[in-house]
Design a protein around this motif. Structure first.
Motif, PDB file in Angstrom:
ATOM      1  N   LEU A 119       0.836  -1.203   0.000  1.00 44.25           N
ATOM      2  CA  LEU A 119       0.000   0.000   0.000  1.00 44.25           C
ATOM      3  C   LEU A 119       0.870   1.252   0.000  1.00 44.25           C
ATOM      4  CD1 LEU A 119      -3.047   0.704   0.345  1.00 44.25           C
ATOM      5  CD2 LEU A 119      -2.536   0.935   2.754  1.00 44.25           C
TER       6      LEU A 119
ATOM      7  N   PHE B 229      -1.831  21.933  13.438  1.00 41.65           N
ATOM      8  CA  PHE B 229      -2.266  21.892  14.832  1.00 41.65           C
ATOM      9  C   PHE B 229      -1.271  22.630  15.724  1.00 41.65           C
ATOM     10  CE2 PHE B 229      -2.230  19.310  18.815  1.00 41.65           C
ATOM     11  CZ  PHE B 229      -3.436  19.756  19.307  1.00 41.65           C
TER      12      PHE B 229
ATOM     13  N   PHE C 269      -5.548  29.580  20.140  1.00 48.91           N
ATOM     14  CA  PHE C 269      -6.668  29.188  20.993  1.00 48.91           C
ATOM     15  C   PHE C 269      -6.321  29.324  22.474  1.00 48.91           C
ATOM     16  CE2 PHE C 269      -7.293  26.669  17.090  1.00 48.91           C
ATOM     17  CZ  PHE C 269      -8.526  27.160  16.736  1.00 48.91           C
TER      18      PHE C 269
ATOM     19  N   LEU D 286      -3.147   0.235   7.113  1.00 47.71           N
ATOM     20  CA  LEU D 286      -4.137   1.270   6.806  1.00 47.71           C
ATOM     21  C   LEU D 286      -5.094   1.587   7.959  1.00 47.71           C
ATOM     22  CD1 LEU D 286      -5.091   3.193   4.584  1.00 47.71           C
ATOM     23  CD2 LEU D 286      -6.673   1.428   3.855  1.00 47.71           C
TER      24      LEU D 286
ATOM     25  N   ALA E 253      -3.270   3.720  10.496  1.00 45.88           N
ATOM     26  CA  ALA E 253      -3.069   5.105  10.041  1.00 45.88           C
ATOM     27  C   ALA E 253      -4.365   5.903  10.158  1.00 45.88           C
ATOM     28  CB  ALA E 253      -2.576   5.104   8.609  1.00 45.88           C
ATOM     29  N   CYS E 254      -5.489   5.248   9.822  1.00 44.55           N
ATOM     30  CA  CYS E 254      -6.787   5.926   9.921  1.00 44.55           C
ATOM     31  C   CYS E 254      -7.106   6.280  11.367  1.00 44.55           C
ATOM     32  CB  CYS E 254      -7.884   5.030   9.351  1.00 44.55           C
ATOM     33  SG  CYS E 254      -7.827   4.943   7.578  1.00 44.55           S
TER      34      CYS E 254
ATOM     35  N   LEU F  61      -5.019   9.217  12.375  1.00 45.48           N
ATOM     36  CA  LEU F  61      -5.554  10.478  11.823  1.00 45.48           C
ATOM     37  C   LEU F  61      -6.774  10.951  12.591  1.00 45.48           C
ATOM     38  CD1 LEU F  61      -5.371  10.333   7.944  1.00 45.48           C
ATOM     39  CD2 LEU F  61      -4.538  12.118   9.433  1.00 45.48           C
TER      40      LEU F  61
ATOM     41  N   VAL G   2      -5.713  12.465  15.827  1.00 45.96           N
ATOM     42  CA  VAL G   2      -5.181  13.823  15.634  1.00 45.96           C
ATOM     43  C   VAL G   2      -6.316  14.826  15.494  1.00 45.96           C
ATOM     44  CG1 VAL G   2      -3.908  15.308  14.027  1.00 45.96           C
ATOM     45  CG2 VAL G   2      -2.964  13.124  14.681  1.00 45.96           C
ATOM     46  N   LEU G   3      -7.312  14.466  14.690  1.00 44.09           N
ATOM     47  CA  LEU G   3      -8.461  15.365  14.475  1.00 44.09           C
ATOM     48  C   LEU G   3      -9.224  15.611  15.779  1.00 44.09           C
ATOM     49  CD1 LEU G   3      -9.793  14.063  11.060  1.00 44.09           C
ATOM     50  CD2 LEU G   3      -8.800  16.299  11.514  1.00 44.09           C
TER      51      LEU G   3
ATOM     52  N   MET H  30      -8.066  15.360  18.791  1.00 47.90           N
ATOM     53  CA  MET H  30      -7.197  16.157  19.675  1.00 47.90           C
ATOM     54  C   MET H  30      -7.265  17.632  19.282  1.00 47.90           C
ATOM     55  SD  MET H  30      -3.465  14.870  20.760  1.00 47.90           S
ATOM     56  CE  MET H  30      -2.446  15.897  19.766  1.00 47.90           C
ATOM     57  N   MET H  31      -7.272  17.894  17.970  1.00 50.17           N
ATOM     58  CA  MET H  31      -7.341  19.284  17.484  1.00 50.17           C
ATOM     59  C   MET H  31      -8.636  19.961  17.916  1.00 50.17           C
ATOM     60  SD  MET H  31      -5.763  18.839  13.709  1.00 50.17           S
ATOM     61  CE  MET H  31      -6.046  20.473  13.115  1.00 50.17           C
TER      62      MET H  31
ATOM     63  N   ALA I 165      -8.559  20.192  22.113  1.00 54.68           N
ATOM     64  CA  ALA I 165      -7.494  20.991  22.733  1.00 54.68           C
ATOM     65  C   ALA I 165      -7.930  22.411  23.130  1.00 54.68           C
ATOM     66  CB  ALA I 165      -6.280  21.040  21.825  1.00 54.68           C
ATOM     67  N   PRO I 166      -8.611  23.163  22.254  1.00 50.91           N
ATOM     68  CA  PRO I 166      -9.002  24.522  22.664  1.00 50.91           C
ATOM     69  C   PRO I 166      -9.907  24.530  23.888  1.00 50.91           C
ATOM     70  CG  PRO I 166      -9.291  24.242  20.313  1.00 50.91           C
ATOM     71  CD  PRO I 166      -9.007  22.904  20.870  1.00 50.91           C
TER      72      PRO I 166
ATOM     73  N   MET J 251      -7.613  23.615  26.958  1.00 53.10           N
ATOM     74  CA  MET J 251      -6.546  24.557  27.284  1.00 53.10           C
ATOM     75  C   MET J 251      -7.025  25.910  27.774  1.00 53.10           C
ATOM     76  SD  MET J 251      -3.753  23.640  24.437  1.00 53.10           S
ATOM     77  CE  MET J 251      -2.224  23.964  25.272  1.00 53.10           C
ATOM     78  N   THR J 252      -8.293  26.228  27.631  1.00 51.85           N
ATOM     79  CA  THR J 252      -8.780  27.470  28.221  1.00 51.85           C
ATOM     80  C   THR J 252      -8.917  27.255  29.724  1.00 51.85           C
ATOM     81  OG1 THR J 252     -11.009  26.775  27.702  1.00 51.85           O
ATOM     82  CG2 THR J 252     -10.032  28.375  26.213  1.00 51.85           C
ATOM     83  N   HIS J 253      -8.820  28.351  30.460  1.00 55.53           N
ATOM     84  CA  HIS J 253      -8.798  28.233  31.913  1.00 55.53           C
ATOM     85  C   HIS J 253     -10.135  27.764  32.487  1.00 55.53           C
ATOM     86  CE1 HIS J 253      -5.465  31.030  31.071  1.00 55.53           C
ATOM     87  NE2 HIS J 253      -4.882  30.277  31.955  1.00 55.53           N
TER      88      HIS J 253
ATOM     89  N   THR K 104       1.103  28.163  31.661  1.00 62.10           N
ATOM     90  CA  THR K 104       0.071  27.254  32.167  1.00 62.10           C
ATOM     91  C   THR K 104       0.430  26.809  33.577  1.00 62.10           C
ATOM     92  OG1 THR K 104      -0.169  26.479  29.915  1.00 62.10           O
ATOM     93  CG2 THR K 104      -1.254  25.187  31.609  1.00 62.10           C
TER      94      THR K 104
ATOM     95  N   LYS L 109      -3.830  35.566  21.746  1.00 64.19           N
ATOM     96  CA  LYS L 109      -2.941  35.931  20.626  1.00 64.19           C
ATOM     97  C   LYS L 109      -3.782  36.335  19.401  1.00 64.19           C
ATOM     98  CE  LYS L 109       1.491  34.874  21.603  1.00 64.19           C
ATOM     99  NZ  LYS L 109       2.648  35.673  21.234  1.00 64.19           N
TER     100      LYS L 109
END
Lengths: 137, 129
Positions: free
Chosen positions: A16, A32, A39, B10, B13-14, B17, B20-21, B23-24, B27-28, B31-33, B50, B126
């Motif tokens: 693959l 990210f 944020f 595969l 990996a999925c 991914l 990661v999504l 977590m993204m 996270a906000p 991470m805010t107080h 922090t 920021k």
């Protein structure tokens, strides 16, 4: 004319191909990492909010007094200046100060955002300590 | 003996991914107080790090919250004092909405200072450039 070698496209790849998938994953991680500070809330340290005192005997090191008016005007050491002029003058004034202290006072109806904007500017221009006054003497 | 086939990478990996999504997205929020939504002012300066802190939130509709618990303005000194008794060097972060009057925020800062807080910071975000 030499023989032209024909490329063989009919050979199927073995296994693959994960290159593109890994690229996307890496891009996501980098995106990210780059966007996370946007944020994340940070902060500016401020000193004692107190009432302005004027003592005739004290020798003060303070060289930067900023006063914000309700009409949007900025007064730097009793003189009205524009925001751009304040940006120019702040480093010069702070260079003369040992403590590099900036005192910010405001009129009653000034929005908090404007004050933070000034505090941020002062910090960027090298202010060491930021103090907020409740009223101007 | 039956030979094992190649590992199918595969699904792994999925799953990576998706993690990661997720977590993204999370996270906000993490991470805010606090969970109270406040539009804090933008600033390039970032001095606070922090750490465990006491958060005083002042919303655009003039509500006052300490660590996400709504209180009356006159209760603020007592609540802050009680929290600072546990750790006098605790960082107090004032999260005020950018649209509120500075005089209101200053009154909160003054009350916090009077309770003996040694480190006070104004929360900022920021700017997106």
């Amino acid at each position: 004319m030499g023989k032209r070698r024909r490329l063989k496209f009919d050979k199927k790849p073995e296994g693959l191909i994960l290159n593109s998938l890994v690229d996307i994953a890496l891009s996501l991680v980098i995106g990210f990492i780059v966007t996370i500070p946007l944020f994340f809330e940070s902060g500016i340290f401020v000193n004692t909010p107190g009432v302005a005192k004027a003592s005739s005997g004290d020798v003060s090191d303070i060289k930067v007094n900023i006063h914000l008016l309700d009409n949007g005007a900025i007064m730097l050491n009793e003189e009205t200046v524009s925001y751009e002029r304040l940006e120019e003058l702040l480093p010069e004034l702070l260079a003369r100060s040992v403590a590099r202290k900036v005192i910010v006072s405001t009129e009653q109806n000034v929005k908090y955002e404007r004050v933070v904007q000034i505090l941020d500017l002062a910090k960027q221009k090298g202010a060491g300590e930021l103090a907020l006054l409740r009223s101007r003497q | 003996m039956k030979q094992m086939g190649n590992i199918d990478i595969l699904p792994m990996a999925c799953v990576g991914l998706i993690l990661v999504l997720v977590m993204m997205m999370i996270a906000p929020l993490v991470m805010t107080h606090t969970q109270t939504s406040v539009d804090v002012p933008m600033a390039h300066t970032a001095e606070t790090k922090t750490e465990e802190n006491l958060t005083v939130t002042y919303t655009v509709d003039n509500r006052l919250l300490v660590n996400d618990v709504e209180i009356l303005p006159e209760q603020l000194p007592d609540v802050i004092s009680a929290e600072l008794d546990k750790d006098p060097f605790q960082l107090v972060i004032v999260r005020a909405d950018k649209e509120v009057y500075h005089s209101d925020v200053l009154e909160i800062l003054a009350q916090v200072k009077r309770t003996g807080a040694k480190r006070i910071a104004c929360a900022t975000k920021k700017p997106r450039e």
